[in-house]
Scaffold this active site. Sequence first.
Site, PDB file in Angstrom:
ATOM      1  N   CYS A  90      -9.640  -8.279  -7.270  1.00 36.01           N
ATOM      2  CA  CYS A  90      -9.900  -7.986  -8.307  1.00 36.01           C
ATOM      3  C   CYS A  90      -9.775  -7.188  -9.384  1.00 36.01           C
ATOM      4  O   CYS A  90      -9.636  -7.686  -9.610  1.00 36.01           O
ATOM      5  CB  CYS A  90      -9.506  -5.975  -6.961  1.00 36.01           C
ATOM      6  SG  CYS A  90      -7.651  -5.318  -8.081  1.00 36.01           S
ATOM      7  N   GLU A 117      -1.246 -10.367  -6.205  1.00 34.97           N
ATOM      8  CA  GLU A 117      -1.784 -10.441  -7.253  1.00 34.97           C
ATOM      9  C   GLU A 117      -1.108 -10.003  -9.030  1.00 34.97           C
ATOM     10  O   GLU A 117      -0.332 -10.766  -9.357  1.00 34.97           O
ATOM     11  CB  GLU A 117      -2.706 -10.705  -8.408  1.00 34.97           C
ATOM     12  CG  GLU A 117      -3.744 -11.335  -6.696  1.00 34.97           C
ATOM     13  CD  GLU A 117      -4.779 -10.506  -6.050  1.00 34.97           C
ATOM     14  OE1 GLU A 117      -3.557  -9.807  -5.564  1.00 34.97           O
ATOM     15  OE2 GLU A 117      -6.085 -10.832  -6.143  1.00 34.97           O
ATOM     16  N   GLU A 177       1.513  -1.565   0.119  1.00 37.39           N
ATOM     17  CA  GLU A 177      -0.075  -0.429  -0.327  1.00 37.39           C
ATOM     18  C   GLU A 177       1.329   1.198   0.071  1.00 37.39           C
ATOM     19  O   GLU A 177       2.265   1.004  -0.348  1.00 37.39           O
ATOM     20  CB  GLU A 177      -0.690  -0.258   0.916  1.00 37.39           C
ATOM     21  CG  GLU A 177      -1.969  -1.184   1.088  1.00 37.39           C
ATOM     22  CD  GLU A 177      -3.093  -1.267   2.524  1.00 37.39           C
ATOM     23  OE1 GLU A 177      -3.885  -1.800   2.504  1.00 37.39           O
ATOM     24  OE2 GLU A 177      -2.396  -0.473   3.632  1.00 37.39           O
ATOM     25  N   ASN A 178       0.401   2.425  -0.236  1.00 37.44           N
ATOM     26  CA  ASN A 178       0.754   3.771  -0.395  1.00 37.44           C
ATOM     27  C   ASN A 178      -0.014   4.554   0.009  1.00 37.44           C
ATOM     28  O   ASN A 178      -1.571   4.398  -0.187  1.00 37.44           O
ATOM     29  CB  ASN A 178       1.296   4.031  -1.355  1.00 37.44           C
ATOM     30  CG  ASN A 178       2.450   5.174  -2.155  1.00 37.44           C
ATOM     31  OD1 ASN A 178       1.883   6.350  -1.693  1.00 37.44           O
ATOM     32  ND2 ASN A 178       3.673   5.130  -2.270  1.00 37.44           N
ATOM     33  N   ALA A 179       0.430   5.802   0.866  1.00 39.06           N
ATOM     34  CA  ALA A 179      -0.119   6.829   1.279  1.00 39.06           C
ATOM     35  C   ALA A 179      -1.047   7.863   0.541  1.00 39.06           C
ATOM     36  O   ALA A 179      -2.279   7.753   0.567  1.00 39.06           O
ATOM     37  CB  ALA A 179       0.432   8.030   2.017  1.00 39.06           C
ATOM     38  N   CYS A 214      -6.926  -6.846 -11.074  1.00 39.64           N
ATOM     39  CA  CYS A 214      -5.774  -7.569 -11.032  1.00 39.64           C
ATOM     40  C   CYS A 214      -6.638  -9.076 -12.154  1.00 39.64           C
ATOM     41  O   CYS A 214      -5.165  -9.855 -13.258  1.00 39.64           O
ATOM     42  CB  CYS A 214      -5.809  -8.737  -9.957  1.00 39.64           C
ATOM     43  SG  CYS A 214      -4.894  -8.107  -8.659  1.00 39.64           S
TER      44      CYS A 214
END
Length: 131
Positions: A87, A55, A44-46, A90
Amino acid sequence: MTDKALVELAFTMLERSYVPYSHFPVGAALLCADGTVFTGCNVENAAYGSCICAERTALVKAVSEGHRDDFVRLAVAGRGEDYCWPCGACRQMLYEFAPGLTVLVARGDGDFVSMSLHELLPHGFGPSSLD
Protein backbone atom coordinates in the site's frame (compact mmCIF):
# COMPACT_ATOMS: atom_id res chain seq x y z
CA MET A 1 19.29 -15.87 -0.36
CA THR A 2 17.51 -16.35 -3.67
CA ASP A 3 14.44 -14.35 -4.63
CA LYS A 4 12.36 -17.53 -4.56
CA ALA A 5 13.51 -18.45 -1.05
CA LEU A 6 12.67 -14.95 0.20
CA VAL A 7 9.20 -15.13 -1.36
CA GLU A 8 8.64 -18.57 0.20
CA LEU A 9 9.58 -17.15 3.59
CA ALA A 10 7.00 -14.37 3.12
CA PHE A 11 4.37 -17.02 2.37
CA THR A 12 5.12 -18.76 5.69
CA MET A 13 4.01 -15.61 7.50
CA LEU A 14 0.46 -15.77 6.11
CA GLU A 15 -0.53 -18.18 8.88
CA ARG A 16 0.54 -15.68 11.54
CA SER A 17 -1.57 -12.84 10.16
CA TYR A 18 -4.36 -11.53 12.39
CA VAL A 19 -7.09 -10.63 9.91
CA PRO A 20 -10.56 -11.06 11.48
CA TYR A 21 -12.00 -8.12 9.49
CA SER A 22 -10.54 -8.21 5.98
CA HIS A 23 -9.73 -11.94 5.91
CA PHE A 24 -6.80 -10.92 3.67
CA PRO A 25 -3.56 -12.28 5.17
CA VAL A 26 -0.26 -10.80 3.99
CA GLY A 27 3.25 -11.96 4.77
CA ALA A 28 6.55 -10.18 4.25
CA ALA A 29 10.25 -10.97 4.47
CA LEU A 30 12.89 -8.21 4.45
CA LEU A 31 16.48 -9.14 3.57
CA CYS A 32 19.39 -7.10 4.93
CA ALA A 33 22.83 -6.87 3.31
CA ASP A 34 24.38 -9.05 6.03
CA GLY A 35 21.91 -11.87 5.28
CA THR A 36 19.62 -11.20 8.24
CA VAL A 37 15.93 -11.59 7.37
CA PHE A 38 13.09 -9.93 9.25
CA THR A 39 9.59 -11.30 8.70
CA GLY A 40 6.22 -9.73 9.26
CA CYS A 41 2.50 -10.26 8.90
CA ASN A 42 -0.44 -7.91 8.91
CA VAL A 43 -2.18 -7.30 12.21
CA GLU A 44 -5.66 -5.81 12.13
CA ASN A 45 -7.54 -3.97 14.84
CA ALA A 46 -11.19 -3.10 15.38
CA ALA A 47 -10.06 0.54 15.22
CA TYR A 48 -8.98 0.22 11.58
CA GLY A 49 -6.49 3.07 11.72
CA SER A 50 -4.47 1.03 14.21
CA CYS A 51 -3.84 -1.81 11.74
CA ILE A 52 -0.30 -2.48 10.56
CA CYS A 53 0.72 -4.10 7.29
CA ALA A 54 3.14 -7.00 6.99
CA GLU A 55 5.74 -4.86 5.23
CA ARG A 56 5.80 -2.27 8.00
CA THR A 57 5.88 -5.01 10.65
CA ALA A 58 9.06 -6.44 9.08
CA LEU A 59 10.58 -2.98 8.65
CA VAL A 60 9.88 -1.89 12.23
CA LYS A 61 11.29 -5.16 13.57
CA ALA A 62 14.48 -4.57 11.56
CA VAL A 63 14.84 -0.95 12.65
CA SER A 64 14.21 -1.89 16.29
CA GLU A 65 17.08 -4.38 16.02
CA GLY A 66 19.51 -1.73 14.73
CA HIS A 67 19.19 -2.07 10.95
CA ARG A 68 18.63 1.22 9.18
CA ASP A 69 20.31 1.49 5.80
CA ASP A 70 21.20 -2.02 4.69
CA PHE A 71 17.94 -3.32 3.22
CA VAL A 72 18.36 -5.25 -0.03
CA ARG A 73 15.07 -6.93 -0.97
CA LEU A 74 11.56 -7.24 0.38
CA ALA A 75 9.12 -10.02 -0.53
CA VAL A 76 5.39 -9.50 -0.09
CA ALA A 77 2.95 -12.40 -0.46
CA GLY A 78 -0.79 -12.83 -0.36
CA ARG A 79 -3.28 -15.55 -1.25
CA GLY A 80 -5.15 -13.65 -3.95
CA GLU A 81 -5.14 -14.12 -7.71
CA ASP A 82 -3.49 -10.72 -8.20
CA TYR A 83 -0.05 -9.69 -6.99
CA CYS A 84 -0.03 -8.41 -3.41
CA TRP A 85 1.22 -4.85 -3.95
CA PRO A 86 2.40 -2.78 -0.97
CA CYS A 87 0.00 0.00 0.00
CA GLY A 88 1.02 3.65 -0.18
CA ALA A 89 1.84 3.88 3.53
CA CYS A 90 4.20 0.89 3.24
CA ARG A 91 5.86 2.33 0.15
CA GLN A 92 6.48 5.58 2.01
CA MET A 93 7.88 3.85 5.12
CA LEU A 94 10.19 1.70 3.00
CA TYR A 95 11.36 4.77 1.05
CA GLU A 96 12.47 6.40 4.29
CA PHE A 97 15.09 3.71 4.80
CA ALA A 98 15.72 2.13 1.39
CA PRO A 99 14.74 4.13 -1.69
CA GLY A 100 16.77 1.71 -3.84
CA LEU A 101 15.04 -1.40 -2.44
CA THR A 102 14.00 -4.25 -4.73
CA VAL A 103 10.45 -5.44 -4.01
CA LEU A 104 9.29 -8.97 -4.89
CA VAL A 105 5.51 -9.08 -5.13
CA ALA A 106 3.80 -12.49 -5.11
CA ARG A 107 0.32 -13.77 -5.77
CA GLY A 108 -1.32 -16.82 -4.22
CA ASP A 109 -0.07 -19.32 -6.79
CA GLY A 110 3.54 -18.44 -5.90
CA ASP A 111 4.31 -16.48 -9.06
CA PHE A 112 6.07 -13.19 -8.33
CA VAL A 113 7.44 -10.12 -10.07
CA SER A 114 10.37 -7.92 -9.14
CA MET A 115 10.25 -4.12 -9.16
CA SER A 116 12.30 -1.35 -7.70
CA LEU A 117 10.74 0.74 -4.95
CA HIS A 118 11.41 3.73 -7.18
CA GLU A 119 9.06 2.20 -9.77
CA LEU A 120 6.42 1.73 -7.08
CA LEU A 121 6.91 5.21 -5.60
CA PRO A 122 8.34 7.60 -8.17
CA HIS A 123 9.34 11.00 -6.80
CA GLY A 124 9.19 9.68 -3.22
CA PHE A 125 9.46 11.99 -0.25
CA GLY A 126 12.42 11.10 1.95
CA PRO A 127 14.88 12.57 4.41
CA SER A 128 16.70 14.52 1.69
CA SER A 129 13.41 16.22 0.80
CA LEU A 130 13.71 18.13 4.10
CA ASP A 131 17.08 19.72 3.24
